[in-house]
Write an enzyme that holds these catalytic residues in place. Structure first.
Site, PDB file in Angstrom:
ATOM      1  N   SER A 137       0.864  -1.200   0.000  1.00  0.00           N
ATOM      2  CA  SER A 137       0.000   0.000   0.000  1.00  0.00           C
ATOM      3  C   SER A 137       0.888   1.234   0.000  1.00  0.00           C
ATOM      4  CB  SER A 137      -0.866   0.003   1.265  1.00  0.00           C
ATOM      5  OG  SER A 137      -1.483   1.261   1.445  1.00  0.00           O
ATOM      6  N   TYR A 150      -1.376  -0.976  10.447  1.00  0.00           N
ATOM      7  CA  TYR A 150      -1.558  -1.263   9.009  1.00  0.00           C
ATOM      8  C   TYR A 150      -0.384  -0.701   8.203  1.00  0.00           C
ATOM      9  CZ  TYR A 150      -3.563  -1.340   4.332  1.00  0.00           C
ATOM     10  OH  TYR A 150      -3.762  -1.565   2.993  1.00  0.00           O
TER      11      TYR A 150
END
Ligand SMILES: NC(=O)c1ccc[n+]([C@@H]2O[C@H](COP(=O)([O-])OP(=O)(O)OC[C@H]3O[C@@H](n4cnc5c(N)ncnc54)[C@H](OP(=O)(O)O)[C@@H]3O)[C@@H](O)[C@H]2O)c1
Length: 256
Positions: A137, A150
């Protein structure tokens, strides 16, 4: 685009970016193994394409991981491309998130991806043929207060993939990190970031189909890192030259 791989195993195939990869590969006649927890969704998808296997597995469990690693390592049914796509996030203050949930997030985003990359490279490097696409990401390029664990898991995924890209190259095997920005999928509901949908304008959202196509094209071309979309290519370039305290502050404001 035609791809050099004729078979693929995709984790997180039941939704979002993984499902978009299933359609992209299935439409081009690539044989597939679809991995996720929801059997009914996987079976409905598999019916649409010939030579499509369903492998139901919870990748946060030893049993689920072992089953997928074994399938990747099956020399009689070789898999050319492994896509480590299954993953989730948890929005909110670090101390406010249930610790068991964070354990599962690390187990899926880091431990499972590492184990399946290991299983894939073990056979692919012997075979001197193979491709591994690890879905990371843009959150991995900077600290993200409000999505701390995350972002940290995705920093790991990008770093691991870059190292493995260099290690596997001499054996003719490609490892690529795919680093999408905001993409409308099941991710927003699961991670508790539904409010991002109203907060961020349309032009910053990438479609799951574009992310899937860009990622598959990048791994097919032997790229190390792929960032889909001009907006995110610009953000990643700017992050590299912006002082870290400012990046942290901005990222914390955006994530609220
Ligand atoms: N959407 C975004 O904005 C965005 C941005 C950057 C990166 N990403 C990354 O893209 C990847 C795909 O996410 P997505 O956006 O497509 O989200 P999604 O629609 O929620 O898809 C997640 C997939 O992971 C599977 N999964 C979740 N937990 C699992 C487990 N324990 N075992 C096996 N499979 C599991 C889910 O299937 P089941 O529920 O059926 O198991 C589902 O197929 C993730 O790694 C995510 O971090 C997403």
């Amino acid at each position: 685009m035609s791809y050099p791989f004729s078979s693929a195993l995709i984790t997180g195939a039941s939704s979002g970016i993984g499902e978009a990869m299933v359609h992209e590969l299935g439409d081009r006649g690539v044989d597939m193994v679809l991995v996720a927890r929801r059997r009914d969704v996987l079976e409905a998808l598999a019916e649409r394409y010939p030579n499509c296997e369903v492998l139901v597995a919870d990748l946060t469990t030893e049993q689920g991981l072992a089953a997928v690693a074994e399938r990747i390592g099956d020399v009689d049914r070789p898999v050319d491309l492994v896509v480590n796509n299954a993953g989730f996030g948890s929005a909110g203050a670090f101390v406010g998130i249930d610790a068991d949930r964070l354990d599962d997030e690390i187990a899926l985003n880091i431990a499972a991806l590492t184990r399946l990359s290991h299983a894939a490279l073990t056979v692919m490097m012997q075979r001197r043929r193979g491709w591994v696409l690890n879905v990371s990401s843009i959150a991995g390029f900077q600290a993200s207060p409000g999505l701390a664990v995350y972002a940290a898991t995705k920093a790991y995924v990008t770093s691991l993939s870059e190292s493995l890209h260099a290690e596997a190259a001499s054996a003719g095997v490609v490892v690529t990190a795919l680093c999408p920005g905001l993409t409308r999928t099941g991710f927003q509901e699961v991670s508790g970031t539904e409010h991002f949908v109203d907060r961020f304008p349309d032009f910053v959202w990438t479609s799951a189909h574009q992310v899937a196509r860009d990622g598959l094209a990048a791994v097919a071309k032997g790229k190390t890192v792929a960032v889909p979309g001009a907006v995110y290519k610009g953000i990643v370039a700017a992050t590299g030259v912006t002082p870290r305290p400012l990046v942290r502050w901005l990222s914390g404001r955006l994530g609220r």
